[in-house]
Design a protein around this motif. Structure first.
Motif, short mmCIF file in Angstrom:
data_model
loop_
_atom_site.label_atom_id
_atom_site.label_comp_id
_atom_site.label_asym_id
_atom_site.label_seq_id
_atom_site.Cartn_x
_atom_site.Cartn_y
_atom_site.Cartn_z
N TYR A 117 0.83 -1.20 0.00
CA TYR A 117 0.00 0.00 0.00
C TYR A 117 0.87 1.26 0.00
O TYR A 117 0.59 2.22 -0.72
N VAL A 121 0.90 4.28 -2.80
CA VAL A 121 0.77 5.72 -2.52
C VAL A 121 1.93 6.48 -3.15
O VAL A 121 1.75 7.54 -3.76
N SER A 124 2.01 7.68 -6.97
CA SER A 124 1.26 8.84 -7.44
C SER A 124 2.07 10.14 -7.36
O SER A 124 1.62 11.19 -7.82
N ALA A 262 4.09 12.00 1.25
CA ALA A 262 2.78 11.54 0.78
C ALA A 262 2.24 10.43 1.67
O ALA A 262 1.05 10.40 2.01
N VAL A 263 3.11 9.52 2.08
CA VAL A 263 2.70 8.42 2.95
C VAL A 263 2.27 8.96 4.31
O VAL A 263 1.23 8.56 4.86
N LYS A 265 1.15 11.92 5.05
CA LYS A 265 -0.11 12.63 4.89
C LYS A 265 -1.28 11.66 4.78
O LYS A 265 -2.35 11.87 5.37
N ASP A 266 -1.07 10.58 4.03
CA ASP A 266 -2.13 9.60 3.84
C ASP A 266 -2.45 8.87 5.15
O ASP A 266 -3.62 8.66 5.48
N ALA A 269 -4.44 11.09 7.40
CA ALA A 269 -5.84 11.15 6.97
C ALA A 269 -6.60 9.89 7.38
O ALA A 269 -7.76 9.97 7.80
N LEU A 270 -5.94 8.75 7.28
CA LEU A 270 -6.57 7.49 7.69
C LEU A 270 -6.84 7.49 9.19
O LEU A 270 -7.89 7.04 9.65
#
Length: 322
Positions: A117, A121, A124, A262-263, A265-266, A269-270
């Motif tokens: 996963y 991410v 992108s 990016a990871v 941030k993701d 958010a999760l």
């Protein structure tokens, strides 16, 4: 001796792991009739070991040259045969049902899926532009245009925060490094010393600019989890790197940095969109702090210019004075 206190950089919250294909795929050769050979490399009792299994192992061996693939594949096959024999015997003894083994299998499975996963991410993220690479090069003269090779004396000191001021003041007042070391011994302060030659990109980036300003004999103090680290500059020599040589490493570094951001941030958010409830002794624990750490930007590690012989893999792992 003069001294200025600096904080040592922290560790990255999340390190991206990228698989690099390092060997050419093995091709099967048929007979005179052009028939495609079997993908089976060996049979161990009733089980088969395939060429695909061998290739998978080869792809995880960085630095393997194409001309080494055939010899390496034979070595890998022998290891896989030994592994298969051990697996068959373990299954015969029902070790695959042992609770500890089952737990380890599940943990490995979760790690593999989570890593997949993270890699998805990262896919992108856009590559840095030529302008961004040039800007980074220009903003880091100590790494590139004014790059130096440093001969350093390092002293790692075990100390409590309340001792920092006394130790730092003694370092400033000492006429020589030997005098400072004698002070540590006399006060039963544990320490370990070593000498090292390090290029600019192998030093903590947060401290590089300050170290680059040192003159021979001057020192810098950095705080560490265990206490303090004293760096004394014995000498240095200039070894600049031009933008063309540095470009591949800078591009890889900036791309990896973006993936890490990016990871983070993701994951934040999760966490924000999920119901996370701490139970029992974990209530009121460091969960909130961990969430904040996940959202914090990762500490920056310097990219290694190509001329130094350090590559993107080294950048990914992070570099610092050992």
């Amino acid at each position: 001796m003069t001294s200025t206190a600096l904080r040592a950089p922290g560790r990255s919250f999340f390190t991206l792991l990228t698989a690099v294909a390092a060997a050419a795929a093995l091709t099967a050769c048929g007979g005179d009739k052009g028939e495609k050979a079997s993908q089976t490399a060996a049979k161990v009792n009733k089980e088969e070991i395939t060429v695909h299994q061998i290739n998978f192992v080869l792809q995880r061996q960085p630095g393997l040259k194409p001309e080494q693939a055939e010899a390496a594949s034979k070595q890998v096959l022998e290891r896989l045969i030994d592994q298969e024999l051990a697996v068959q015997k373990a299954q015969e003894q029902k070790l695959d049902r042992d609770p500890r083994v089952v737990q380890q299998i599940e943990a490995a499975k979760r790690e593999i899926i989570a890593r997949a996963y993270v890699e998805r991410v990262g896919e992108s993220v856009a590559k840095p532009t030529n302008e961004e690479i040039a800007k980074y090069y220009a903003e880091k003269p100590a790494l590139f245009k004014e790059r130096r090779i440093y001969s350093l004396q390092e002293i790692q000191i075990e100390a409590k925060p309340e001792q920092f001021e006394t130790i730092t003041n003694k370092l400033k007042a000492a006429k020589s490094l030997s005098e400072f070391v004698e002070f540590l011994k006399a006060n039963d302060i544990r320490f370990a010393g070593n000498q090292a030659v390090r290029a600019a990109e192998q030093l903590p980036l947060n401290s590089l600019d300050a170290i680059a300003q040192l003159k021979d004999g001057e020192s810098r103090v950095m705080t560490t989890p265990a206490g303090l680290t004293v760096l004394v500059l014995n000498g240095s020599r200039s070894q600049p790197v031009d933008e063309a040589a540095a470009r591949p490493a800078i591009e890889a570094f900036l791309l990896n940095q973006r993936k890490a951001e990016a990871v983070q941030k993701d994951i934040k958010a999760l966490r924000d969109s999920s119901n996370i409830e701490y139970v029992g002794k974990f209530v009121g624990g460091p969960g909130a702090a961990a969430s904040a750490a996940a959202a914090a930007p990762a500490p920056v590690v310097a990219p290694a210019p190509a001329a130094s012989g350090l590559d993107a893999a080294t950048i990914s792992k992070g570099m610092g004075l050992k």
